[in-house]
Enzyme design. Structure first.
Site, PDB file in Angstrom:
ATOM      1  N   ASP B 130       0.836  -1.192   0.000  1.00 52.08           N
ATOM      2  CA  ASP B 130       0.000   0.000   0.000  1.00 52.08           C
ATOM      3  C   ASP B 130       0.874   1.246   0.000  1.00 52.08           C
ATOM      4  OD1 ASP B 130      -2.443   1.216  -0.157  1.00 52.08           O
ATOM      5  OD2 ASP B 130      -2.817   1.184   1.996  1.00 52.08           O
ATOM      6  N   HIS B 137      -3.674  13.869   1.026  1.00 51.13           N
ATOM      7  CA  HIS B 137      -3.843  12.943   2.159  1.00 51.13           C
ATOM      8  C   HIS B 137      -2.637  13.005   3.097  1.00 51.13           C
ATOM      9  CE1 HIS B 137      -4.945   9.423   4.475  1.00 51.13           C
ATOM     10  NE2 HIS B 137      -3.865   8.772   4.086  1.00 51.13           N
ATOM     11  N   GLU B 203     -10.873   3.910   3.720  1.00 51.71           N
ATOM     12  CA  GLU B 203      -9.909   4.701   2.939  1.00 51.71           C
ATOM     13  C   GLU B 203     -10.203   4.480   1.466  1.00 51.71           C
ATOM     14  OE1 GLU B 203      -5.793   3.959   4.126  1.00 51.71           O
ATOM     15  OE2 GLU B 203      -5.938   5.627   5.536  1.00 51.71           O
ATOM     16  N   GLU B 205      -9.310   4.161  -2.010  1.00 50.37           N
ATOM     17  CA  GLU B 205      -8.080   3.888  -2.755  1.00 50.37           C
ATOM     18  C   GLU B 205      -8.409   3.200  -4.066  1.00 50.37           C
ATOM     19  OE1 GLU B 205      -4.780   2.167  -0.741  1.00 50.37           O
ATOM     20  OE2 GLU B 205      -5.331   2.989   1.220  1.00 50.37           O
ATOM     21  N   ASP B 237      -9.307   0.384   1.983  1.00 47.17           N
ATOM     22  CA  ASP B 237      -8.312  -0.048   2.966  1.00 47.17           C
ATOM     23  C   ASP B 237      -8.832   0.342   4.353  1.00 47.17           C
ATOM     24  OD1 ASP B 237      -5.894  -0.899   4.041  1.00 47.17           O
ATOM     25  OD2 ASP B 237      -5.012   1.096   3.881  1.00 47.17           O
ATOM     26  N   ARG B 241      -8.397   3.680  13.335  1.00 47.33           N
ATOM     27  CA  ARG B 241      -7.468   4.795  13.609  1.00 47.33           C
ATOM     28  C   ARG B 241      -6.907   4.762  15.016  1.00 47.33           C
ATOM     29  NH1 ARG B 241      -6.131   5.930   8.578  1.00 47.33           N
ATOM     30  NH2 ARG B 241      -7.885   6.681   7.329  1.00 47.33           N
ATOM     31  N   GLN B 244      -4.277   1.947  15.040  1.00 41.85           N
ATOM     32  CA  GLN B 244      -3.151   2.409  14.223  1.00 41.85           C
ATOM     33  C   GLN B 244      -2.304   3.471  14.944  1.00 41.85           C
ATOM     34  OE1 GLN B 244      -4.553   4.008  10.460  1.00 41.85           O
ATOM     35  NE2 GLN B 244      -2.523   4.670   9.803  1.00 41.85           N
ATOM     36  N   LYS B 257      -4.890  -2.131  10.240  1.00 38.73           N
ATOM     37  CA  LYS B 257      -5.264  -2.306   8.830  1.00 38.73           C
ATOM     38  C   LYS B 257      -5.566  -3.761   8.464  1.00 38.73           C
ATOM     39  CE  LYS B 257      -3.702   1.880   7.300  1.00 38.73           C
ATOM     40  NZ  LYS B 257      -4.437   2.815   6.426  1.00 38.73           N
ATOM     41  N   THR B 261      -9.414  -5.773   3.909  1.00 39.05           N
ATOM     42  CA  THR B 261      -9.217  -4.830   2.808  1.00 39.05           C
ATOM     43  C   THR B 261     -10.139  -5.311   1.693  1.00 39.05           C
ATOM     44  OG1 THR B 261      -6.887  -4.624   3.436  1.00 39.05           O
ATOM     45  CG2 THR B 261      -7.497  -3.819   1.246  1.00 39.05           C
ATOM     46  N   GLU B 368      -9.940  12.461   7.697  1.00 36.02           N
ATOM     47  CA  GLU B 368      -9.807  13.797   7.115  1.00 36.02           C
ATOM     48  C   GLU B 368     -11.150  14.534   7.057  1.00 36.02           C
ATOM     49  OE1 GLU B 368      -7.063  13.796   3.455  1.00 36.02           O
ATOM     50  OE2 GLU B 368      -7.345  11.678   3.883  1.00 36.02           O
TER      51      GLU B 368
END
Lengths: 420, 420
Positions: B130, B137, B203, B205, B237, B241, B244, B257, B261, B368
């Site tokens: 990844d 970002h 996420e 992606e 993904d 948080r 992480q 993570k 996925t 975000e």
């Protein structure tokens, strides 16, 4: 009385009948890959033993798990199958047992001299994870990169820190390692360095081979984790320190590691290691309940690294360490790995991270041994900060039993130059 | 004149004859997995087309690549085979071509209504990487976690930062995502949090599917990298948080993570995307020579994320972004990945990292969009800082052609509670 095999085994052999580690080999180049166990200077071909109908236990009778080109199917079968296979093979190879001993034709087919065989990766490795489980290593890295204020991050004592490694570039002992190219830190007023790594290092590790996996969303209980581990291998997690140092913030090691990881060919089973189990030592702070083990075990495995410098005939021992120096046990590592629901698959590889001991002569990599190049090592009169082209790095590991060794053999690799 | 198929395709379909994305499916539950391409509301079964002898080009004639349960063999064959397959299929499906159009028996066997099929992962994914290729970002994460002083690390502008992801937990669109449990930061005077993640995020992606790989030690030239990429998929993904944030120093994301996925089932080929290529924009500082492309391309792919909150019938769009916002191109990502000699294999997955645009309504994750929970989103009158159990997240992506779309379909997943 000590168990003995009719196959002659030297007292310093790593592979007596007490060990019986599993690997995958070709008896000659071009022939089919198949599982085997090491006994003295021979490999016992398990496909031959299967075809001869000698796996006659309840679980393995009729199974084709040893007719596969890798161990994944056997790994998936779990501890009852592993124990049955071990019992069958220890009996078959015992000095007192005539079945194989007195059958010259079968013996000839089943026992292949180890110097004739080609060893292969023992399993298809779906995912490779590398932990950071030695406190001494974590502390030394912190001191080198961040200084004496809190060298170990606060999270380290609460969880076994790890990262996902690269599975595709895992190679078997004896494979040359090509010096990686890449970017290093910019120097004053210029852009990043680019070229062959200037700080190529080894990392003394061991790795667990996962047996039965778990389903996505179903964590493995820490007290059942041992049943998900088939055994251990030696592992050299080659590292390019300059590439790593520049790239690793904030997402961790990537190209500084992914150019090659070497494992030893023989998986020594937890069953063979059981008699060398030792107390893992107290953890402070006490781990969270999901990491708290009823019995917390390490294994007393002596580890040694030699370097044979380019152009030299002789190798020098550069470090002596021990698996028992790990702070987080392999069972804690496995339980932690799955606590979020992550699924493990048979054949997955869980590296321990560099196994450094408390003393400077037990550090597990050149970064620590030379303190990031500040204190070069002297090897047969030639100095090394990091590895040079032509250097060969050889790991060995063994447990000392009463009159025998249970060992891992060697895990070696030679550095060859970057491509032009 | 626009190319048209005899298969009816609605103007808003993602799968006109201009697209022909590849996937792997079962026509009914229990049947064998096989490759197919999407056309309108149908899947064209490539095993049927192969058995009917309709792949009659120089490369694919007699090949069993579409009789496999995954696309890996076809991926390994490279661009000449991919181009030949595309030409054969565009001809076969064209309105003017009678071969399939006028053969009711064959058509019946070969065209399966998409609502009847079960989609599977299109390839065996050996390794998943990844990247972190969107500057917006990277900047937003830096602002949230480190503040306004140098939100983007200095290395970011010199290399496409990436980490190894977990391959085992990659699932196909539609699979439920089990909320992970794990550790979060300690609060004042107490130990780390442990329990179900409190900050579960998506996420947005995309990911490249690798075609022919490279040998260990043989980097891929950046100007040849496109020939190693078969196509793109949408990817979510999923990220916890809180897990992480506590675990990621110093070795990067791990359990935050690896619980899941999600990828979309249809691989849209670079050949289909070619007409939507656009300039990737200038990079400052200029990249090192190994990353400098003769032509630096992105693709104009509109991306959208909807959330269907638990208990609601309707979904809300929470962000609109575009693939073209990436700073590092997928070809630069691939070349960088191999510069150290790391080998890629057919079917490997290279995620782009979260694709955020410059504006707040184009950010690619809740971290975000809600600025780490400080500014909750309103969804049909219900507020969200992070994902709650029962929330469904749906990605879509498409390119707008002249009178048709070339799209990716959906990539979706619903959050289900942690196990007790």
């Amino acid at each position: 009385m000590t168990l003995k095999s009719f196959v002659e085994v030297q007292p310093d052999s790593h592979f007596p009948i007490q060990n019986l580690p599993y690997g995958v080999f070709r008896p000659e180049s071009g022939s089919t890959a198949r599982p085997g166990v090491a006994i003295g200077d021979y490999v016992l071909d398990l496909s031959v033993i299967t075809r001869a109908g000698l796996f006659d236990g309840l679980i393995l009778k009729g199974s084709d798990c040893f007719l596969q080109p890798n161990l994944n199917k056997f790994l998936a079968m779990g501890r009852p199958a592993w124990k049955e296979a071990r019992a069958t093979l220890q009996k078959l190879l015992a000095a007192s047992e005539p079945t194989l001993r007195d059958n010259a034709t079968l013996r000839q087919k089943a026992l292949v001299p180890v110097e004739k065989v080609e060893m292969l990766l023992p399993a298809v490795i779906g995912d490779y994870t590398d932990f950071f489980a030695s406190m001494h290593h974590a502390k030394n890295c912190g001191l080198i990169f961040r200084g004496p204020q809190n060298p170990i991050n606060p999270n380290w004592f609460h969880l076994p820190i790890a990262y996902h490694g690269r599975a595709s570039s895992i190679v078997i002992s004896g494979t040359d390692i090509i010096r990686p190219r890449g970017q290093g830190h910019p120097t004053a007023n210029s852009g990043p360095y680019f070229g062959p790594s200037l700080k190529l290092d080894f990392e003394l590790e061991m790795a667990a081979i996962v047996g039965p996996g778990n389903e996505l969303g179903r964590p493995v209980d820490v007290n059942e984790a041992a049943d998900h581990i088939f055994g251990l291998v030696l592992m050299n997690d080659w590292s390019a320190r300059d590439i790593q140092a520049w790239e690793y913030v904030p997402l961790g090691p990537f190209l500084g590691k992914s150019f090659g990881t070497t494992i030893s060919p023989w998986i020594v089973t937890l069953d063979a290691l059981e008699q060398f189990a030792c107390d893992a030592g107290k953890q402070d702070p006490p781990p969270l309940p999901y990491l708290a083990e009823k019995t917390s075990k390490n294994y007393d495995i002596s580890l040694e690294v030699e370097i044979k410098p380019a152009g030299n005939e002789d190798s020098c021992v550069v470090t002596r360490s021990n698996f028992k120096h790990l702070y987080w046990t392999v069972t804690q590592q496995l339980a932690h790995h799955t606590i979020n629901g992550c699924n493990l698959r048979p054949g997955d590889l869980l590296g321990t991270g560099t196994i450094s001991g408390p003393e400077p002569d037990s550090y597990g990599c050149l970064l620590e041994l030379t303190w990031n190049g500040q204190k070069p090592l002297s090897l047969n009169g030639t100095a090394r900060k990091f590895l040079e082209d032509g250097d060969e790095v050889i790991f060995t590991g063994f447990c000392k039993g009463d009159g025998f060794l249970v060992g891992f053999g060697k895990c070696s690799g030679k550095i060859v130059p970057s491509p032009r």
